[in-house]
Design a protein around this motif. Structure first.
Motif, PDB file in Angstrom:
ATOM      1  N   LEU A   1      -2.849  -4.218 -58.087  1.00 52.39           N
ATOM      2  CA  LEU A   1      -1.627  -3.434 -58.189  1.00 52.39           C
ATOM      3  C   LEU A   1      -1.510  -2.620 -56.915  1.00 52.39           C
ATOM      4  O   LEU A   1      -2.504  -2.067 -56.432  1.00 52.39           O
ATOM      5  N   VAL A   2      -0.309  -2.539 -56.346  1.00 50.40           N
ATOM      6  CA  VAL A   2      -0.123  -1.780 -55.105  1.00 50.40           C
ATOM      7  C   VAL A   2       1.033  -0.797 -55.263  1.00 50.40           C
ATOM      8  O   VAL A   2       1.982  -1.037 -56.009  1.00 50.40           O
ATOM      9  N   GLY A   3       0.938   0.328 -54.532  1.00 44.80           N
ATOM     10  CA  GLY A   3       2.016   1.298 -54.498  1.00 44.80           C
ATOM     11  C   GLY A   3       2.015   2.253 -55.680  1.00 44.80           C
ATOM     12  O   GLY A   3       1.180   2.164 -56.595  1.00 44.80           O
ATOM     13  N   THR A   4       2.961   3.179 -55.676  1.00 47.97           N
ATOM     14  CA  THR A   4       3.101   4.181 -56.725  1.00 47.97           C
ATOM     15  C   THR A   4       4.576   4.487 -56.948  1.00 47.97           C
ATOM     16  O   THR A   4       5.440   4.048 -56.186  1.00 47.97           O
ATOM     17  N   MET A   5       4.832   5.303 -57.961  1.00 47.30           N
ATOM     18  CA  MET A   5       6.184   5.773 -58.231  1.00 47.30           C
ATOM     19  C   MET A   5       6.567   6.840 -57.208  1.00 47.30           C
ATOM     20  O   MET A   5       5.751   7.675 -56.824  1.00 47.30           O
ATOM     21  N   TYR A   6       7.814   6.801 -56.763  1.00 48.13           N
ATOM     22  CA  TYR A   6       8.332   7.831 -55.867  1.00 48.13           C
ATOM     23  C   TYR A   6       9.811   8.011 -56.163  1.00 48.13           C
ATOM     24  O   TYR A   6      10.578   7.044 -56.125  1.00 48.13           O
ATOM     25  N   SER A   7      10.178   9.232 -56.474  1.00 52.38           N
ATOM     26  CA  SER A   7      11.575   9.551 -56.811  1.00 52.38           C
ATOM     27  C   SER A   7      12.115   8.624 -57.898  1.00 52.38           C
ATOM     28  O   SER A   7      13.232   8.128 -57.822  1.00 52.38           O
ATOM     29  N   GLY A   8      11.281   8.368 -58.894  1.00 55.48           N
ATOM     30  CA  GLY A   8      11.715   7.583 -60.033  1.00 55.48           C
ATOM     31  C   GLY A   8      11.702   6.087 -59.855  1.00 55.48           C
ATOM     32  O   GLY A   8      12.161   5.351 -60.735  1.00 55.48           O
ATOM     33  N   SER A   9      11.165   5.600 -58.744  1.00 56.30           N
ATOM     34  CA  SER A   9      11.169   4.163 -58.479  1.00 56.30           C
ATOM     35  C   SER A   9       9.828   3.733 -57.899  1.00 56.30           C
ATOM     36  O   SER A   9       9.195   4.470 -57.138  1.00 56.30           O
ATOM     37  N   TRP A  10       9.406   2.535 -58.265  1.00 46.98           N
ATOM     38  CA  TRP A  10       8.165   1.946 -57.737  1.00 46.98           C
ATOM     39  C   TRP A  10       8.576   0.918 -56.688  1.00 46.98           C
ATOM     40  O   TRP A  10       9.181  -0.107 -57.020  1.00 46.98           O
ATOM     41  N   SER A  11       8.248   1.190 -55.439  1.00 44.65           N
ATOM     42  CA  SER A  11       8.591   0.265 -54.364  1.00 44.65           C
ATOM     43  C   SER A  11       7.489  -0.780 -54.257  1.00 44.65           C
ATOM     44  O   SER A  11       6.376  -0.476 -53.824  1.00 44.65           O
ATOM     45  N   MET A  12       7.823  -2.014 -54.627  1.00 47.44           N
ATOM     46  CA  MET A  12       6.828  -3.080 -54.679  1.00 47.44           C
ATOM     47  C   MET A  12       7.028  -4.055 -53.528  1.00 47.44           C
ATOM     48  O   MET A  12       8.066  -4.708 -53.416  1.00 47.44           O
ATOM     49  N   PRO A  13       6.052  -4.174 -52.621  1.00 47.64           N
ATOM     50  CA  PRO A  13       6.194  -5.089 -51.485  1.00 47.64           C
ATOM     51  C   PRO A  13       6.183  -6.551 -51.917  1.00 47.64           C
ATOM     52  O   PRO A  13       5.469  -6.937 -52.841  1.00 47.64           O
ATOM     53  N   THR A  14       6.985  -7.352 -51.253  1.00 53.81           N
ATOM     54  CA  THR A  14       7.058  -8.781 -51.532  1.00 53.81           C
ATOM     55  C   THR A  14       6.275  -9.555 -50.470  1.00 53.81           C
ATOM     56  O   THR A  14       5.649  -8.965 -49.578  1.00 53.81           O
TER      57      THR A  14
END
Length: 400
Positions: free
Chosen positions: A261-274
Motif C-alpha cells: 500500500l502506498v500514500g496516505t489521505m490528504y485533504s479528504g483524498s488518497w492520491s494513488m500513483p499509477t
C-alpha cells in the motif's frame, strides 16, 4: 553509506572498479584549482578545435537534449514546466567568443561554462552537484533550512551560501546584486525569473521531475555536468547508478511479487500513483504491486478511503512519506488507519530517515540523484530475504 543487498557483492566490486576508472585521472575529478581562475578556459582560441573532448550521451532522459559544437553546447529543455514550450540555452566555453547564431538561437540565453557560481531553486539539484564534487559552485539556494546535504550545509554555516527565496518568493533585487553565473529553476516558471533574465542573470529550467522514470530523472546529472565541465565524471557516475539499479530490478523480478500500500489521505483524498508515475515505477521495479499499478493515463488516481481499504487494506506493507514516529501517530491522524493490515502487523515504512527541522528530507533531495540507493531500500523492505546487511538510506520502520 547505503549498500545494495549482499547477493551482489561481485557487482559492488565491479562498480567500484568502473567508477574508479571513470573518475581517476580526469581533468574534472575533485578540483583543487582556484575556481576564480576558470581552469580549463580557452587561452588561444582556434575555431577548428573541439573544446569538448568529453561529451555526454543520453540513455534514459527524454526531457532534455545536449548538442555539441566546437566551442559551445546547446542545451534544450523540451518541457521547462507544465505547459511550457521547448527552450534552448547556449553554453559557451570560457575564453571562446560568443557564437554568431541565427533563428531562435540568436535570442537564446548564453551562459559561460564552467560556471563559478550557481543558484539552485530545488534541493534535488544539490545531490547531483555534490556527486560531481562541485559543491563549491553553489552560492545560493532557495531555502537553506530545507537543505540536508552535509557539504552544502557546511557552506551555509560558513556564510559561503545564501538563501534567496526563504519566504517562498524570489528576492529579485538580491539575486541581481549577487550576479550568479546561472540560476537553475525548480521546474516551474516564477514571475521573478523574467525580471532576472531582463537584468542579465541567466536562468535555466531544471525539469527533471517531468521525467517518468527514476533513471531518467537521475540522468539530469549531465545537465549539471554541462554547466560545471564535468562530463566525464558524470558519465562514470551515471553508468554505475544505472548498472546498480538494473541489477536490483532483475533481483526483485526473480522473487514473488509483494502486495504493498502506498500514500496516505490528504485533504479528504488518497492520491494513488499509477503505472505512469515515478513512484509507481519504483514500486514495480522493487517487485511490489497494488491494484492501481496496472493503470496508465494520469499519474495518480484520487480515491476515498473506503475504495482504498476495500482493494488494498490487506496489503502487508505500507510505504508513506509522513514523518510518523510511532504507529499511534498514524492512527491519531486518521483512526481508520488502524484497520489497515500493515498497521496491525507493524510493517509501516516512512521515507523520513533523514529530515531537518526546517522540513528538508534526504528522500526528496538525494533520492532523485541516486535511484539505485532508493530502490535498494525498497527491495530490502519488500524482500527482506534479499536484504542481507543492507543499510537504509531513506526509509525507516515506524515504531509500534
Amino acid at each position: 553509506m547505503s549498500r545494495v543487498p549482499r547477493l551482489v557483492p561481485a557487482l559492488l566490486s565491479a562498480l567500484a572498479v568502473t567508477l574508479s576508472t571513470a573518475l581517476g585521472g580526469c581533468s574534472d575529478a575533485p578540483a583543487t584549482h582556484a575556481r576564480d581562475s576558470r581552469a580549463g578556459c580557452i587561452t588561444d582560441f582556434d575555431p577548428a578545435t573541439d573544446y569538448f573532448p568529453d561529451k555526454s550521451t543520453l540513455t534514459e532522459a527524454t526531457n532534455f537534449t545536449l548538442e555539441y559544437h566546437h566551442s559551445y553546447q546547446i542545451l534544450t529543455v523540451k518541457r521547462p514546466y507544465l505547459g511550457g514550450k521547448p527552450v534552448s540555452y547556449v553554453l559557451v566555453r570560457c575564453g571562446a567568443p560568443a557564437p554568431a547564431l541565427t533563428g531562435d538561437l540568436a535570442q537564446a540565453q548564453q551562459i559561460t561554462v564552467p560556471v563559478r557560481s550557481l543558484y539552485s531553486g530545488s534541493t534535488t539539484h544539490l545531490a547531483m552537484i555534490t556527486e560531481l564534487d562541485q559543491a563549491d559552485v553553489v552560492t545560493g539556494v532557495a531555502s537553506p533550512a530545507a537543505v540536508v546535504d552535509p557539504q552544502i550545509r557546511s557552506r551555509i554555516d560558513a556564510g559561503q551560501l545564501v538563501g534567496y527565496a526563504t519566504a517562498g518568493q524570489i528576492n529579485v533585487e538580491n539575486v541581481i546584486g549577487a550576479g550568479p553565473d546561472v540560476l537553475v529553476t525548480e521546474g516551474i516558471e516564477e514571475p521573478g525569473y523574467a525580471k532576472l533574465r531582463q537584468a542579465g542573470v541567466p536562468v535555466i529550467a531544471d525539469a527533471e521531475w517531468l521525467e517518468s522514470t527514476p533513471l531518467g530523472r537521475a540522468e539530469w546529472i549531465k545537465v549539471f555536468a554541462a554547466l560545471t565541465g564535468t562530463e566525464r565524471r558524470a558519465g562514470g557516475i551515471y553508468a554505475a547508478i544505472r548498472t546498480g539499479y538494473n541489477t536490483l530490478v532483475k533481483q526483485a523480478a526473480a522473487t514473488k511479487p509483494v502486495e504493498v500500500l502506498v500514500g496516505t489521505m490528504y485533504s479528504g483524498s488518497w492520491s494513488m500513483p499509477t503505472a505512469a508515475s515515478y513512484s509507481g515505477r519504483l514500486v514495480a521495479d522493487a517487485g511490489g504491486f497494488y491494484p492501481w499499478l496496472t493503470e496508465g493515463g494520469a499519474e495518480n488516481r484520487q480515491l476515498n478511503f473506503e475504495s482504498v481499504y476495500a482493494q488494498a487494506g490487506t496489503a502487508p506493507v505500507w510505504l508513506v512519506t509522513d514523518n510518523w514516529q510511532r504507529l499511534a501517530d498514524a492512527v491519531a491522524r486518521d483512526s481508520r488507519y488502524g484497520e489497515l493490515a500493515a498497521v496491525r502487523s507493524g510493517q509501516v515504512w516512512s521515507a523520513t530517515k533523514a529530515v531537518t527541522p526546517g522540513g528538508g528530507n534526504l528522500y526528496w533531495e538525494r533520492g532523485t540523484a541516486r535511484p539505485d540507493l532508493l530502490l535498494g531500500d525498497l527491495v530490502a523492505i519488500l524482500h527482506p530475504e534479499l536484504a542481507g546487511d543492507h543499510v537504509f538510506e531513506f526509509y525507516r520502520q515506524v515504531q509500534a
